[in-house]
Design a protein around this motif. Structure first.
Motif, PDB file in Angstrom:
ATOM      1  N   GLY A  20      -1.887  24.581   9.004  1.00 25.00           N
ATOM      2  CA  GLY A  20      -1.141  23.691   9.896  1.00 25.00           C
ATOM      3  C   GLY A  20      -0.553  22.496   9.167  1.00 25.00           C
ATOM      4  N   ALA A  21       0.577  22.003   9.717  1.00 25.90           N
ATOM      5  CA  ALA A  21       1.347  20.940   9.064  1.00 25.90           C
ATOM      6  C   ALA A  21       0.509  19.691   8.822  1.00 25.90           C
ATOM      7  N   LEU A  22       0.661  19.105   7.643  1.00 28.27           N
ATOM      8  CA  LEU A  22       0.050  17.817   7.340  1.00 28.27           C
ATOM      9  C   LEU A  22       0.839  16.714   8.057  1.00 28.27           C
ATOM     10  N   PRO A  23       0.212  15.552   8.283  1.00 27.79           N
ATOM     11  CA  PRO A  23       0.920  14.479   8.992  1.00 27.79           C
ATOM     12  C   PRO A  23       2.268  14.115   8.347  1.00 27.79           C
ATOM     13  N   ASP A  24       2.396  14.296   7.018  1.00 32.62           N
ATOM     14  CA  ASP A  24       3.665  13.938   6.359  1.00 32.62           C
ATOM     15  C   ASP A  24       4.567  15.157   6.127  1.00 32.62           C
ATOM     16  N   ALA A  25       4.319  16.257   6.875  1.00 33.58           N
ATOM     17  CA  ALA A  25       5.085  17.486   6.623  1.00 33.58           C
ATOM     18  C   ALA A  25       6.593  17.280   6.809  1.00 33.58           C
ATOM     19  N   ALA A  26       6.977  16.390   7.732  1.00 34.20           N
ATOM     20  CA  ALA A  26       8.410  16.191   7.992  1.00 34.20           C
ATOM     21  C   ALA A  26       9.133  15.700   6.729  1.00 34.20           C
ATOM     22  N   ASP A  27       8.446  14.920   5.882  1.00 31.83           N
ATOM     23  CA  ASP A  27       9.063  14.439   4.630  1.00 31.83           C
ATOM     24  C   ASP A  27       9.425  15.607   3.714  1.00 31.83           C
ATOM     25  N   PHE A  28       8.785  16.735   3.938  1.00 37.23           N
ATOM     26  CA  PHE A  28       9.028  17.922   3.099  1.00 37.23           C
ATOM     27  C   PHE A  28       9.883  18.953   3.840  1.00 37.23           C
ATOM     28  N   GLY A  29      10.406  18.556   5.002  1.00 39.16           N
ATOM     29  CA  GLY A  29      11.204  19.492   5.809  1.00 39.16           C
ATOM     30  C   GLY A  29      10.350  20.538   6.506  1.00 39.16           C
ATOM     31  N   ASP A  30       9.060  20.229   6.729  1.00 38.74           N
ATOM     32  CA  ASP A  30       8.141  21.247   7.247  1.00 38.74           C
ATOM     33  C   ASP A  30       7.436  20.840   8.536  1.00 38.74           C
ATOM     34  N   THR A  35       1.183  28.278   8.933  1.00 36.74           N
ATOM     35  CA  THR A  35       1.130  29.649   8.424  1.00 36.74           C
ATOM     36  C   THR A  35       0.174  30.515   9.250  1.00 36.74           C
ATOM     37  N   LEU A  36      -1.063  30.035   9.439  1.00 32.79           N
ATOM     38  CA  LEU A  36      -2.044  30.884  10.147  1.00 32.79           C
ATOM     39  C   LEU A  36      -1.634  31.135  11.594  1.00 32.79           C
ATOM     40  N   ARG A  37      -1.039  30.134  12.250  1.00 28.91           N
ATOM     41  CA  ARG A  37      -0.656  30.383  13.640  1.00 28.91           C
ATOM     42  C   ARG A  37       0.477  31.405  13.713  1.00 28.91           C
ATOM     43  N   SER A  38       1.426  31.318  12.793  1.00 26.87           N
ATOM     44  CA  SER A  38       2.516  32.296  12.784  1.00 26.87           C
ATOM     45  C   SER A  38       1.972  33.701  12.550  1.00 26.87           C
ATOM     46  N   SER A 336      12.602  28.790   6.557  1.00 32.10           N
ATOM     47  CA  SER A 336      12.905  28.833   5.127  1.00 32.10           C
ATOM     48  C   SER A 336      11.952  29.797   4.426  1.00 32.10           C
ATOM     49  N   THR A 337      12.355  30.229   3.230  1.00 32.82           N
ATOM     50  CA  THR A 337      11.500  31.135   2.458  1.00 32.82           C
ATOM     51  C   THR A 337      10.549  30.328   1.576  1.00 32.82           C
ATOM     52  N   ASP A 338      10.702  29.017   1.645  1.00 29.84           N
ATOM     53  CA  ASP A 338       9.985  28.106   0.756  1.00 29.84           C
ATOM     54  C   ASP A 338       8.538  27.865   1.231  1.00 29.84           C
ATOM     55  N   HIS A 339       7.731  27.256   0.346  1.00 25.85           N
ATOM     56  CA  HIS A 339       6.379  26.839   0.728  1.00 25.85           C
ATOM     57  C   HIS A 339       6.445  25.798   1.842  1.00 25.85           C
ATOM     58  N   THR A 340       5.296  25.587   2.530  1.00 30.77           N
ATOM     59  CA  THR A 340       5.236  24.574   3.577  1.00 30.77           C
ATOM     60  C   THR A 340       4.064  23.632   3.318  1.00 30.77           C
ATOM     61  N   ARG A 341       4.289  22.369   3.697  1.00 27.91           N
ATOM     62  CA  ARG A 341       3.322  21.290   3.442  1.00 27.91           C
ATOM     63  C   ARG A 341       2.241  21.344   4.526  1.00 27.91           C
ATOM     64  N   GLU A 342       1.104  21.935   4.199  1.00 22.48           N
ATOM     65  CA  GLU A 342       0.067  22.158   5.218  1.00 22.48           C
ATOM     66  C   GLU A 342      -1.322  21.760   4.709  1.00 22.48           C
TER      67      GLU A 342
END
Ligand code: THU
Length: 521
Positions: A20-30, A35-38, A336-342
């Motif tokens: 799940g997204a970290l509190p600052d995920a928006a700074d990374f576009g995420d 991942t696990l919920r998807s 995106s195909t990129d990694h996510t900040r979680e």
């Protein structure tokens, strides 16, 4: 109760299985990435073993199904490093925080880098763009053969890749060019990997050879791997771990082709005697499914890991510790195909490790702090060890008492109390208060626990934890009433330990502290 001396720690990284997204995920576009919920949206996800261990008890993962009595200690860990790639993630879990992400080059490398690279190799450069590895040789291979210039390209990852035909540039020379690039790409331009990509064949029919070679950026400081191997422990790498650490601090390595081989090799290692850490990376989740946005494939791969785990857990010995975690996210259902900040999930299982819920913690480096603590190796880092919590029975009993308080039947007082009583047999009995409209027949939590235990044949007791509060909110301590103290007097020695749990932590007393000069017949 303390854990026996741990001899082997298995640290298995499910690459990109974010929690799940970290509190600052928006700074990374995420923002909102998970991942696990998807992956949980797929019918192919079946995780009975991870569920039994308590993956669904991790903060924010209740949708996976919580376990009433989880088998493992669990938590989720935040990332202090400003990055979301494998290298930065593994370094942080090994105790090294990176204030900057590794650099990427979506528009190619700066001219001054290429000029210096050409000066050091005596060859010009072609391409200099993010490119698919097979397409880049199809598009530039012929020109490379005619001019002798090197094909330099990158990807979404932090990589500097050099493709060259084996008949134009002998492989050993290509490796030397990679070394030159590696020496050049430091500091601001310290890419994660420089990669030699030799190929062969004729125009229109080029193919890559197996002599690919990675030149990784070494970690900027000592990691837990250096600390452990420096203290004489085994540090066994399975999969890409050795590349992520540029081989540093590793005493034995097993290359693998993907998850299946990684799991097979790990099971084989579990049959051997070693003393130290076996550090495994299972890369398929990220490489084959996360980046390719393949939810179904991702779910099937996670279910396959769970199946393997069912066979692996019984192989573990009394003094083994298993940690299952991740290094970042790669939500296969985001845009995106990129990694996510979680966050990363963490499950810690050991035959005698206590299954406490360790909540949400600040840094992946808690893993390094804990692993080095387990082996008694001095390794100051940003993490906090939770070894005390998983090996101290008082933490576990206090948690069970708090949970029991939530089950109180107290419609008249609204005052919830829970107790967890440790018998000399090692069994734990919990209890809650059970009220009655004719007030006098009400039962206190402690006496519920004692009645359960005594009626099951238990006669000797070590310790009790008690937690309580109005409306189920536990803030201060909840000392036992006089009647309960007298019941303790009946069954327990004066040094019987009484843990009065608070929201976090506890106060510890003995029975003789709370009931001096107790009555006995
Ligand atoms: N209670 C306990 O369960 N344990 C104690 O030691 C003190 C009191 C319960 C009994 C009752 O249901 C509620 O707290 C209010 O007295």
């Amino acid at each position: 109760m303390h854990l026996p001396d741990i001899r082997r720690v298995f640290l298995i990284v499910l690459d990109s299985v974010g929690a799940g997204a970290l509190p600052d995920a928006a700074d990374f576009g995420d923002a909102g990435a998970h991942t696990l919920r998807s992956v949980a949206d797929s019918d192919r996800l079946f995780l009975p073993n991870l569920r039994r261990l308590g993956i669904g008890n991790i903060d924010g993962l209740g949708f996976l199904g919580t376990a009433d009595s989880p088998g493992a200690a669990v938590c989720r860990l935040g990332e202090l490093s400003r990055g979301k790639d494998s290298t930065v993630g593994h370094w942080e879990m090994a105790g090294v925080v990176s204030p900057r992400p590794l650099p990427t080059y979506p528009d190619g490398f700066p001219q001054e880098i290429l000029d210096e690279f050409s000066r050091r190799t005596g060859r010009g450069v072609l391409c200099n763009l993010p490119y698919s590895g097979t397409q880049v040789i199809a598009d530039y291979g012929e020109k490379h053969m005619k001019t002798g210039k090197l094909i330099v390209y990158t990807s979404a990852d932090s990589v500097f890749q050099i493709a060259a035909h084996e008949e134009i540039v002998p492989v050993e020379t290509l490796y030397a060019y990679c070394e030159a690039a590696r020496n050049l790409l430091v500091g601001e331009h310290g890419v994660g990997r420089v990669i030699a990509r030799p190929f062969t064949g004729q125009p229109g029919h080029f193919t890559r050879t197996s002599r690919r070679h990675d030149f990784s950026l070494p970690p900027p400081q000592d990691t837990m791997l250096d600390a452990l191997s420096g203290a004489g422990y085994d540090v066994i790498s399975v999969g890409k771990i050795k590349d992520l650490f540029a081989g540093r601090g590793i005493t034995q390595k097993y290359a693998t082709s993907g998850n299946d081989e990684g799991m097979r090799v790990t099971a084989k290692i579990a049959e051997k005697d070693f003393h130290g850490l076996c550090y495994v990376n299972l890369v398929d989740f990220d490489m084959l499914y996360g980046h390719r946005q393949d939810v179904e494939g991702y779910a099937a791969a996670l279910s396959a890991f769970d199946r393997w785990l069912g066979g692996f857990l019984p192989k573990l010995r009394e003094n083994d510790l298993l940690m299952i975690t991740a290094d970042h996210g790669c939500d296969p259902a985001d845009n995106s195909t990129d990694h996510t900040r979680e966050y990363i999930p963490l499950l810690v299982y050991g035959k005698s490790a206590l299954p406490v819920n360790l909540g949400t913690r600040d840094t992946f480096a808690d893993i390094a702090a804990t692993v080095t603590d387990v082996f008694g190796v001095d390794f100051p880092c940003a993490g906090r060890s939770f070894f005390g919590e998983i090996s101290d029975i008082r933490v576990h009993l206090a948690q069970l008492a708090r949970q029991a308080a939530l089950r109180a039947y107290c419609p008249y007082s609204g005052f919830h109390v829970g107790a967890a009583l440790l018998g000399k047999s090692g069994k734990i009995y919990t209890g809650c208060n059970v009220e009655n409209g004719a007030f006098s027949p009400s039962l206190c939590a402690e006496r519920t626990a004692f009645a359960k235990a005594v009626s099951e044949g238990e006669r000797g007791f070590v310790m009790i934890a008690i937690a309580g509060g109005k409306d189920g909110v536990i803030s201060g301590i909840c000392p036992p009433c006089g009647v309960c103290r007298q019941v303790m007097q009946e069954f327990c020695a004066p040094d019987f330990s009484i843990i009065l749990a608070k929201a976090d932590g506890w106060e510890e007393y003995t029975l003789s502290d709370l009931l001096p000069l107790g009555f006995t017949l």
